[in-house]
Scaffold this active site. Sequence first.
Site, PDB file in Angstrom:
ATOM      1  N   ARG A 222      60.348  69.949  56.998  1.00 12.38           N
ATOM      2  CA  ARG A 222      61.098  68.745  57.634  1.00 12.38           C
ATOM      3  C   ARG A 222      62.139  68.450  56.516  1.00 12.38           C
ATOM      4  O   ARG A 222      62.127  68.780  55.333  1.00 12.38           O
ATOM      5  CB  ARG A 222      60.429  67.671  57.796  1.00 12.38           C
ATOM      6  N   HIS A 223      63.220  67.903  57.040  1.00 12.91           N
ATOM      7  CA  HIS A 223      64.423  67.335  56.168  1.00 12.91           C
ATOM      8  C   HIS A 223      64.006  66.521  55.197  1.00 12.91           C
ATOM      9  O   HIS A 223      62.851  65.854  55.391  1.00 12.91           O
ATOM     10  CB  HIS A 223      65.352  66.741  57.153  1.00 12.91           C
ATOM     11  N   ASN A 229      64.217  57.520  58.900  1.00 14.63           N
ATOM     12  CA  ASN A 229      63.023  57.390  58.574  1.00 14.63           C
ATOM     13  C   ASN A 229      62.513  56.085  57.838  1.00 14.63           C
ATOM     14  O   ASN A 229      61.561  55.520  58.210  1.00 14.63           O
ATOM     15  CB  ASN A 229      62.588  58.471  57.677  1.00 14.63           C
ATOM     16  N   ARG A 274      70.837  65.272  58.494  1.00 16.19           N
ATOM     17  CA  ARG A 274      69.769  65.103  57.317  1.00 16.19           C
ATOM     18  C   ARG A 274      68.926  66.627  57.099  1.00 16.19           C
ATOM     19  O   ARG A 274      68.617  66.779  55.914  1.00 16.19           O
ATOM     20  CB  ARG A 274      68.708  64.318  58.180  1.00 16.19           C
ATOM     21  N   GLU A 294      66.089  67.920  66.463  1.00 21.00           N
ATOM     22  CA  GLU A 294      64.891  67.014  67.016  1.00 21.00           C
ATOM     23  C   GLU A 294      64.779  66.930  68.397  1.00 21.00           C
ATOM     24  O   GLU A 294      65.664  66.869  69.219  1.00 21.00           O
ATOM     25  CB  GLU A 294      64.656  65.779  66.090  1.00 21.00           C
ATOM     26  N   HIS A 360      62.600  69.504  61.940  1.00 13.41           N
ATOM     27  CA  HIS A 360      62.252  68.111  62.402  1.00 13.41           C
ATOM     28  C   HIS A 360      60.905  68.155  62.623  1.00 13.41           C
ATOM     29  O   HIS A 360      60.091  69.392  63.077  1.00 13.41           O
ATOM     30  CB  HIS A 360      63.210  67.389  63.497  1.00 13.41           C
TER      31      HIS A 360
HETATM   32  O1  F6P Z   1      60.232  59.892  63.111  1.00  7.70           O
HETATM   33  C1  F6P Z   1      60.953  61.171  63.061  1.00  7.70           C
HETATM   34  C2  F6P Z   1      60.911  61.716  64.271  1.00  7.70           C
HETATM   35  O2  F6P Z   1      61.152  63.208  63.838  1.00  7.70           O
HETATM   36  C3  F6P Z   1      61.688  61.254  65.337  1.00  7.70           C
HETATM   37  O3  F6P Z   1      62.903  61.618  65.436  1.00  7.70           O
HETATM   38  C4  F6P Z   1      61.007  61.978  66.726  1.00  7.70           C
HETATM   39  O4  F6P Z   1      61.215  61.316  67.742  1.00  7.70           O
HETATM   40  C5  F6P Z   1      59.578  62.037  66.033  1.00  7.70           C
HETATM   41  O5  F6P Z   1      59.593  62.047  64.834  1.00  7.70           O
HETATM   42  C6  F6P Z   1      58.759  62.996  66.729  1.00  7.70           C
HETATM   43  O6  F6P Z   1      57.279  62.703  66.630  1.00  7.70           O
HETATM   44  P1  F6P Z   1      56.386  62.058  67.650  1.00  7.70           P
HETATM   45  O7  F6P Z   1      56.554  62.963  68.767  1.00  7.70           O
HETATM   46  O8  F6P Z   1      55.341  61.951  67.165  1.00  7.70           O
HETATM   47  O9  F6P Z   1      56.867  60.646  68.253  1.00  7.70           O
END
Ligand code: F6P
Length: 412
Positions: A222-223, A229, A274, A294, A360
């Site tokens: 990941r970044h 975050n 990022r 992402e 991501h």
């Molecule tokens: O929180 C970081 C992130 O990359 C968000 O941008 C993204 O929506 C999420 O994680 C994805 O994880 P999950 O599907 O568990 O919400």
Amino acid sequence: MSRPHRGRKFLIAMVGLPARGKTFTARKMVGYLSWLGYPTRAFNVGEQRRVVYGAGQTHEFFDPANEDGARQRNALAEEELGEAFAWLRAEGRIAIFDATNSTVERRRRIRERAVAEDRELLFVEIVNDDPAIVEANIRETKLRSPDYTGVPEERALDDFRHRIAHYEAAYQTLGESEGPWIRLRNRGSQVVINQVDGYVAGRVVFFLSNLQVTDRPVWLTRHGQSLYNVAGRIGGDAALSRAGQEYSQHLARHVRETFPPGGSLDVWTSTLRRTIQTADPLGIEVGPWKALDEIHAGVCDGLTYLEIEKRMPAEFEARRRDKFEYRYPRGESYRDVVQRIDRVLIELERYRTPVLVIAHRAVLRAMIAYYLQLPAEETPTVDVPLHTVIKLTPTAYGCLEERVALDPQVEG
Ligand code: F6P
């Protein structure tokens, strides 16, 4: 649970001499097609033979002049084919019939049954006339098979070469009049396609023609931690936090130590800041992919999970119930992410240079699910922490996963 796809059901029948990589190819297809959302399973006649007659049949069993052996082998193939069709009648969408199917007569039987069952039929022939590759295949896979447990290596090799010779004597390559097929020669250096049409068969052809038999690893991370975050916000296009910047330095050092100087490494990022900032200290020109962005959180973009739960409780609950299929209003689901990164994965399968992918959480979950052949519903919960490099190394039997956590360790 994944929603079943509507549409035609397929039997894919492998064709080829022993030790050409049919089972490897069948397994890769099962992984890829299941990951795309089509319930897919392989039916292997060799395994069935070991169940019914026990392992350890010597080459005489496979001699076409051995009438008893031929009868038993035909019966086994018919039975396993029956299993494949039974599974298609139930929940299956694509069954892969993994056997030599090396004569026109055997394939005519398969076609007859596919027509009776009203199934699409696609043959996938693997041809290999490079003796060094065949020899390597025998040593890497066949000598480890239960057929040769406890047999000295040279005797096992000799027996297997005889087994191949029996099949060679009767082998008939696919002809133009045998319907839709694809032939891969010498690990994909030549691909011939006959009468293939339709979406699913087209995906299979595209996938197989890019497939390399390689143990080249892929590195994923990941970044570094972003300002979003830190704030617990999802989506967006935030810059790195101070800890995230530190990670990018540690990552660059890790890469310098891991890859010998002068060795080439490609770095792929998303188009979001990022990931590009994380790649920056590497000093390598990056290839940003839109497809690696992402998961798009639509109307929830920029919110915290708590804010979503308070403002849109029904959405929050729907996602909790089925995270793989749930699509954010005006955004994406995990299934959408899988479909959009399909071409990134095919490109990775084709690639010979080592690649580091900086992306991501959701996107990397989908990539890991492909490599580790995880069921769709497990994809959205794969653990992908920040500041960790994940190395995936494909092998003939699956994929090895190694993780290295780099400083600074943060949550997010
Ligand atoms: O929180 C970081 C992130 O990359 C968000 O941008 C993204 O929506 C999420 O994680 C994805 O994880 P999950 O599907 O568990 O919400």
